[in-house]
Design an enzyme around this catalytic site. Structure first.
Site, PDB file in Angstrom:
ATOM      1  N   HIS A  74     -21.010  -4.433  -5.199  1.00  0.00           N
ATOM      2  CA  HIS A  74     -19.901  -4.053  -5.580  1.00  0.00           C
ATOM      3  C   HIS A  74     -19.051  -3.505  -4.767  1.00  0.00           C
ATOM      4  CE1 HIS A  74     -16.736  -2.547  -8.287  1.00  0.00           C
ATOM      5  NE2 HIS A  74     -16.918  -3.268  -9.307  1.00  0.00           N
ATOM      6  N   CYS A 132     -14.929  -8.411  -7.846  1.00  0.00           N
ATOM      7  CA  CYS A 132     -14.971  -7.150  -6.960  1.00  0.00           C
ATOM      8  C   CYS A 132     -16.770  -7.203  -6.236  1.00  0.00           C
ATOM      9  CB  CYS A 132     -14.997  -5.998  -7.811  1.00  0.00           C
ATOM     10  SG  CYS A 132     -13.513  -5.618  -8.574  1.00  0.00           S
ATOM     11  N   GLN A 169     -24.260  -1.267 -13.702  1.00  0.00           N
ATOM     12  CA  GLN A 169     -24.343  -2.665 -14.864  1.00  0.00           C
ATOM     13  C   GLN A 169     -25.807  -2.318 -15.559  1.00  0.00           C
ATOM     14  OE1 GLN A 169     -22.608  -4.898 -15.522  1.00  0.00           O
ATOM     15  NE2 GLN A 169     -20.968  -4.624 -14.036  1.00  0.00           N
ATOM     16  N   ASP A 218     -26.672   2.520  -7.777  1.00  0.00           N
ATOM     17  CA  ASP A 218     -25.558   2.516  -8.679  1.00  0.00           C
ATOM     18  C   ASP A 218     -25.886   1.261  -9.626  1.00  0.00           C
ATOM     19  OD1 ASP A 218     -23.583   0.952  -9.844  1.00  0.00           O
ATOM     20  OD2 ASP A 218     -22.480   0.113  -8.021  1.00  0.00           O
ATOM     21  N   LYS A 239     -18.631   1.554 -19.433  1.00  0.00           N
ATOM     22  CA  LYS A 239     -19.597   0.454 -19.501  1.00  0.00           C
ATOM     23  C   LYS A 239     -20.815   0.559 -20.520  1.00  0.00           C
ATOM     24  CE  LYS A 239     -18.822  -1.082 -14.836  1.00  0.00           C
ATOM     25  NZ  LYS A 239     -18.294  -2.370 -14.863  1.00  0.00           N
TER      26      LYS A 239
HETATM   27  C1  LIG Z   1     -22.249  -2.532  -9.800  1.00  0.00           C
HETATM   28  C2  LIG Z   1     -20.984  -1.962 -10.001  1.00  0.00           C
HETATM   29  N1  LIG Z   1     -20.683  -0.894  -9.353  1.00  0.00           N
HETATM   30  C3  LIG Z   1     -19.464  -0.152  -9.236  1.00  0.00           C
HETATM   31  C4  LIG Z   1     -18.638  -0.622 -10.520  1.00  0.00           C
HETATM   32  C5  LIG Z   1     -17.382   0.056 -10.461  1.00  0.00           C
HETATM   33  O1  LIG Z   1     -17.418   0.914 -11.678  1.00  0.00           O
HETATM   34  P1  LIG Z   1     -16.152   1.714 -12.054  1.00  0.00           P
HETATM   35  O2  LIG Z   1     -14.805   0.763 -11.992  1.00  0.00           O
HETATM   36  O3  LIG Z   1     -16.352   2.072 -13.358  1.00  0.00           O
HETATM   37  O4  LIG Z   1     -15.895   2.886 -11.136  1.00  0.00           O
HETATM   38  C6  LIG Z   1     -19.067  -1.597 -11.062  1.00  0.00           C
HETATM   39  C7  LIG Z   1     -17.988  -2.179 -12.186  1.00  0.00           C
HETATM   40  O5  LIG Z   1     -17.700  -3.218 -12.540  1.00  0.00           O
HETATM   41  C8  LIG Z   1     -19.995  -2.465 -10.981  1.00  0.00           C
HETATM   42  O6  LIG Z   1     -20.392  -3.520 -11.567  1.00  0.00           O
END
Ligand SMILES: Cc1ncc(COP(=O)(O)O)c(C=O)c1O
Length: 405
Positions: free
Chosen positions: A122, A363, A202, A199, A225
């Protein structure tokens, strides 16, 4: 699992249930809706027990601090951290990675070191490494992956030998729903002395998280989430690292004194300067209780059955391309396209029927480009979704094909 009962707890669905076209929300990988009890926990705090935490000695402030710290303990148990002091509250996954990165580099990185990331990253787990790598004269390398992004462990093993200070990967990817073999990745990285950041943005709603079994050094996720509020996240870090790292934020609340010289608090407090998102923390506590009350066994099995059903129905359609790796399990995310129709057009068409589906690169542009794609449609499911909703989606995808033909 009684889905109707669960749906009833979410005001957004009950508000829409009487409408001619009820809301079908299939963008849970982006963010999840909130049950009433989470909303109540937040408003109750603002209404009846609001005060700053970690500062005041009067009763209201002491009580707020006690409740805030109780949620820190709850979060530590939720992800099976050894120690409550390993939980740092942030404003989200992105913020957690950014904060951790700056402090980590100051504490542990030397010029010439290498950071390994996934081609499925991401943007939040990509851009920060690129930026800071330049500032600290580090290298960022992508770990080769199999189709749809499952990390190639042999390639990782080879790459790790080369002065790797950190491996930063997603437990599950948001573009294709690929689940990574986290324990194996951590083991390989540790053999070369590298630390690992997971991370879990998800993963966190899909199945239980056990940082001790994974043995990861850091882990991040966002409250929004997991049916919790926006503007709040969690950074887990092993105590031995968090203690050695310089404060991630500087300011009030993070220090014991500044005269005659500055003495910082212990972690996690030294990393949490400033007034935190107290109401959000209480909302997260309620959201985690909500999940625990239902139970992950039920949640995971429901998610798996929705994913299997959606895949079966999509495969039965003509003119659908599904972008999913062939190994199971996978997160309840389906990335797909309708031949000859741009994903944004399909999403706009579905919106006319109150069906919320994400279209674009999610993203994670490098992940799509690696697979030769520019954009996909993405349906992502969670505990309040139903097979009937998937049937509605399929019905409208078929009419979309006719409409755009
Ligand atoms: C795998 C992953 N990492 C990071 C993020 C970023 O999360 P946030 O926008 O809540 O900081 C997301 C958001 O969709 C994600 O799916």
């Amino acid at each position: 699992m009684d889905i109707e009962k669960i749906r009833y707890e979410f005001p957004i669905f009950s508000k829409n249930s009487l409408k001619e076209t009820p809301l079908i929300y299939l963008d849970n990988a982006s963010t999840t809706h909130k049950p009433q009890r989470v909303i109540d926990a937040i408003t109750d705090f603002y209404s009846f027990s609001y005060a700053n935490v970690g500062r005041g000695s009067y009763g209201l402030a002491q009580e707020a601090t006690k409740r805030y710290e109780a949620i820190r303990l709850q979060v530590s148990k939720f992800i099976k951290a050894k120690n409550v002091n390993e939980i740092v509250f942030t404003s989200g996954t992105t913020d957690g990675i950014n904060k951790m990165a700056q402090s980590f580099f100051q504490a542990f990185a030397k010029a010439g070191d290498q950071i390994l990331i996934s081609s499925q990253a991401h943007h939040s787990n990509l851009l920060v490494w690129e930026q800071w790598a330049t500032a600290y004269q580090l290298k960022v390398k992508e770990i080769p992956t199999h189709s749809m992004g499952q990390i190639d462990l042999k390639a990782l093993s080879q790459l790790c030998k080369n002065k790797t200070v950190l491996v930063a990967i997603e437990a599950g990817t948001n573009a294709f729903g690929t689940i990574q073999p986290v324990s194996e990745i951590v083991k390989i990285a540790h053999e070369s002395g590298a630390k690992v950041l997971i991370d879990a943005a998800q993963w966190i709603t899909y199945a239980p998280t056990d940082v001790e079994i994974w043995d990861c050094d850091f882990l991040v996720f966002s409250a929004h989430k997991v049916f919790g509020p926006t503007g709040l996240g969690v950074l887990y870090g092993k105590s031995e690292w968090l203690d050695k790292m310089p404060p991630m934020t500087l300011g009030g609340g993070g220090v014991l004194r500044t005269v005659p010289q500055t003495v910082f608090k212990e972690s996690p407090y030294k990393h949490e300067a400033g007034t935190p998102h107290m109401a959000g923390v209480l909302g997260l506590g309620e959201a985690l209780d909500f999940i625990t009350d239902i139970g992950f066994e039920q949640i995971t099995s429901h998610a798996n059955s929705l994913l299997a059903y959606a895949l079966k129905e999509l495969r039965n359609m003509e003119g659908v391309e599904i972008y999913q790796h062939l190994h199971s399990p996978a997160l309840p995310i389906v990335s797909f396209g309708l031949s000859g129709i741009h994903p944004h057009d399909v999403a706009a068409y579905l919106n006319e029927s109150q069906i919320c589906l994400r279209a674009g690169h999610h993203c994670a542009q490098p992940a799509l480009v690696t697979e030769g794609l520019k954009a996909t449609l993405r349906a992502s499911f969670t505990l309040y979704n139903t097979k009937d909703e998937i049937d509605e989606l399929i019905k409208h995808l078929k009419t979309a094909q006719k409409f755009f033909s």
